[in-house]
Design an enzyme around this catalytic site. Structure first.
Site, PDB file in Angstrom:
ATOM      1  N   ALA A   1      -3.639  -1.238 -11.821  1.00  0.00           N
ATOM      2  CA  ALA A   1      -5.197  -0.863 -12.406  1.00  0.00           C
ATOM      3  C   ALA A   1      -6.845  -1.486 -12.263  1.00  0.00           C
ATOM      4  CB  ALA A   1      -5.415  -0.807 -14.269  1.00  0.00           C
ATOM      5  N   GLY A   2      -7.672  -1.054 -11.217  1.00  0.00           N
ATOM      6  CA  GLY A   2      -8.997  -1.056 -11.928  1.00  0.00           C
ATOM      7  C   GLY A   2      -9.013  -1.747 -10.350  1.00  0.00           C
TER       8      GLY A   2
ATOM      9  N   GLY B   1      -9.278   2.291 -13.830  1.00  0.00           N
ATOM     10  CA  GLY B   1      -9.819   3.243 -12.713  1.00  0.00           C
ATOM     11  C   GLY B   1     -11.330   3.283 -13.403  1.00  0.00           C
TER      12      GLY B   1
ATOM     13  N   LYS C   1       7.496   2.233 -16.928  1.00  0.00           N
ATOM     14  CA  LYS C   1       6.108   1.375 -17.500  1.00  0.00           C
ATOM     15  C   LYS C   1       5.651   1.821 -18.668  1.00  0.00           C
ATOM     16  CE  LYS C   1       0.791   1.211 -16.269  1.00  0.00           C
ATOM     17  NZ  LYS C   1       0.347   2.549 -15.004  1.00  0.00           N
TER      18      LYS C   1
ATOM     19  N   ASN D   1      -4.433   4.026  -7.897  1.00  0.00           N
ATOM     20  CA  ASN D   1      -4.172   5.387  -8.219  1.00  0.00           C
ATOM     21  C   ASN D   1      -5.575   6.319  -8.001  1.00  0.00           C
ATOM     22  OD1 ASN D   1      -2.659   7.908 -10.637  1.00  0.00           O
ATOM     23  ND2 ASN D   1      -4.048   8.248  -9.191  1.00  0.00           N
ATOM     24  N   THR D   2      -6.664   5.900  -8.196  1.00  0.00           N
ATOM     25  CA  THR D   2      -7.568   6.024  -8.833  1.00  0.00           C
ATOM     26  C   THR D   2      -8.294   6.092  -6.997  1.00  0.00           C
ATOM     27  OG1 THR D   2      -7.551   6.440 -10.605  1.00  0.00           O
ATOM     28  CG2 THR D   2      -9.793   6.356  -9.260  1.00  0.00           C
TER      29      THR D   2
END
Lengths: 257, 65
Positions: free
Chosen positions: A184-185, A157, A96, A206-207
Site C-alpha cells: 500500500a501507498g 491508494g 491477506k 495496485n492503484t
C-alpha cells in the site's frame, strides 16, 4: 526467491487486480509485471450479472497464484467470515488479512488484526497481515503464527511512497528473517526500488499501476524497479555521509603545487 | 417469506439456502455464502434452513488490492 509460507516465488512484485480500465488491460499488466501473485477479493454477486464469474475465469487463465484479501472488513468477526468464504471460493489457505480501523487513512486496526490473525492461524490459514510498521504489533503478529508481514508504505491508494523510513528500517532490522512485503501507498517505481534497497523482500502495488495513464507500461516499469532495488540490496549500498568525498583521485591533480 | 439477500429484500418460496440460490439464478456459479454473518459452506447449503428476516450474503470473486 521470496518464501511465502510453503511457496517460494521469484517475482518480488505482487499486483492488485482492482481499478484497471478493462479486464484486458489487467491481464496485460499482470504479464508485464511478471507477477506470480495477485490479490483478489470477494463482493456481493448478482445472479443476473454474474460479473464475478467472468473475473474469476480471467484470473485462472492468467495462471498466477491468488492472495484473497479481507478488504472492507472493520471487525474481527467480519474478517473471519470473509476469510472462510475466501478459502472456499479461491481454494487457498492464503489470506491477506485487513481489519480497517480508520476510514480516512484506511489504517489497520492493529488490535483487531492481531486477534483475527491469532484465530485464523490457529485454524490453519496462512495469514498475510496488512499492518503498520509498529514493532510491537509485528511481534504480536509473529507470535500469533504469521510468517509473513505486510507493513504499509503509506495509506492505501495515496501514492506517497515510504512515509516512515525510520520505522520501516527499524522493522527490517528487527526481523531480518521474516519475509516483509511493503503493501500500500506506493506511487511510482522509485518507491518500489527504495523498498527493495532497504531490504524489504517484495512490494504489493495496485492503484499506482491500475490508475496510471498506461497501466501495462507502468507494470513493466515497476518490474524493472523491483529488480533494480533487489540487485542494489545484494550489491551493498554505501552509507550516506554529510560531507563531500571526491570520487576522482586527488593524486596527480594538475596545477597543484 | 421475506429474507434479505445481499442487502435487498427477497421473497422466497425456498426453505433452505440452496433453494434461494437456485431462485436467484446462481446455479453452478462460483459463490460463497453466509447467513446472519456466519459462513455457510457449500456442502451444507442444502441442509441450511432459513427463517423470515435472515440475512443472506452471496459473494463471488472480485477485483481486489
Amino acid at each position: 526467491m521470496v518464501q511465502l509460507y510453503q511457496v517460494a516465488v521469484r517475482s518480488r512484485l505482487l499486483l492488485g487486480t482492482a481499478r484497471y480500465p478493462s479486464p484486458a488491460v489487467l491481464a496485460a499488466a499482470v504479464q508485464a509485471a511478471r507477477a506470480e501473485v495477485v490479490t483478489v477479493s470477494l463482493r456481493r454477486e448478482s445472479g443476473g450479472e454474474r460479473s464475478g464469474q467472468a473475473f474469476w475465469s480471467l484470473v485462472r487463465e492468467l495462471g498466477v497464484r491468488v492472495l484473497p484479501n479481507t478488504a472492507g472488513c472493520h471487525s474481527v468477526k467480519e474478517a473471519l467470515t470473509t476469510a472462510h468464504m475466501a478459502r472456499e471460493v479461491f481454494g487457498t489457505t492464503w489470506i491477506k488479512l485487513e481489519v480497517i480501523g480508520e476510514d480516512d487513512t484506511l489504517q489497520p486496526d492493529v488490535f483487531g488484526l492481531t486477534e483475527a490473525a491469532r484465530l485464523l492461524c490457529a485454524e490453519g490459514f496462512e495469514v498475510f497481515p496488512y499492518t503498520t510498521e509498529d514493532l510491537v504489533v509485528a511481534e504480536r503478529l509473529l507470535a500469533a503464527g504469521c510468517r509473513v508481514l505486510m507493513p504499509w508504505g503509506a495509506p492505501i491508494g495515496s501514492g506517497r511512497g515510504l512515509n516512515n523510513l525510520f520505522g520501516l528500517r527499524a522493522l527490517r532490522a528487527h526481523f531480518p528473517e521474516v519475509p516483509l512485503i511493503i503493501d500500500a501507498g506506493l506511487g511510482v517505481p522509485s518507491h518500489a526500488a527504495q523498498a527493495l534497497e532497504l531490504g524489504f523482500d517484495a512490494v504489493l502495488v495496485n492503484t499506482a499501476v491500475a490508475q496510471a495513464r498506461d497501466p501495462v507500461q507502468m507494470a513493466a516499469a515497476f518490474a524493472l524497479a523491483v529488480e533494480a532495488g533487489a540487485a542494489a540490496r545484494l550489491a551493498g549500498p554505501i552509507e550516506p555521509r554529510d560531507m563531500a568525498a571526491p570520487s576522482t583521485p586527488l593524486i596527480g591533480t594538475a596545477f597543484r603545487g | 417469506m421475506k429474507i434479505i439477500v445481499n442487502g435487498a429484500v427477497h421473497e422466497t418460496a425456498a426453505a433452505e439456502l440452496s433453494g434461494v440460490l437456485g431462485e436467484l439464478g446462481f446455479g453452478e456459479a462460483v459463490v460463497s455464502t453466509a447467513v446472519n454473518g456466519e459462513f455457510v459452506p457449500a456442502s451444507v447449503r442444502a441442509h441450511t434452513a432459513l427463517a423470515a428476516g435472515d440475512r443472506v450474503e452471496v459473494l463471488a470473486p472480485m477485483q481486489g488490492g
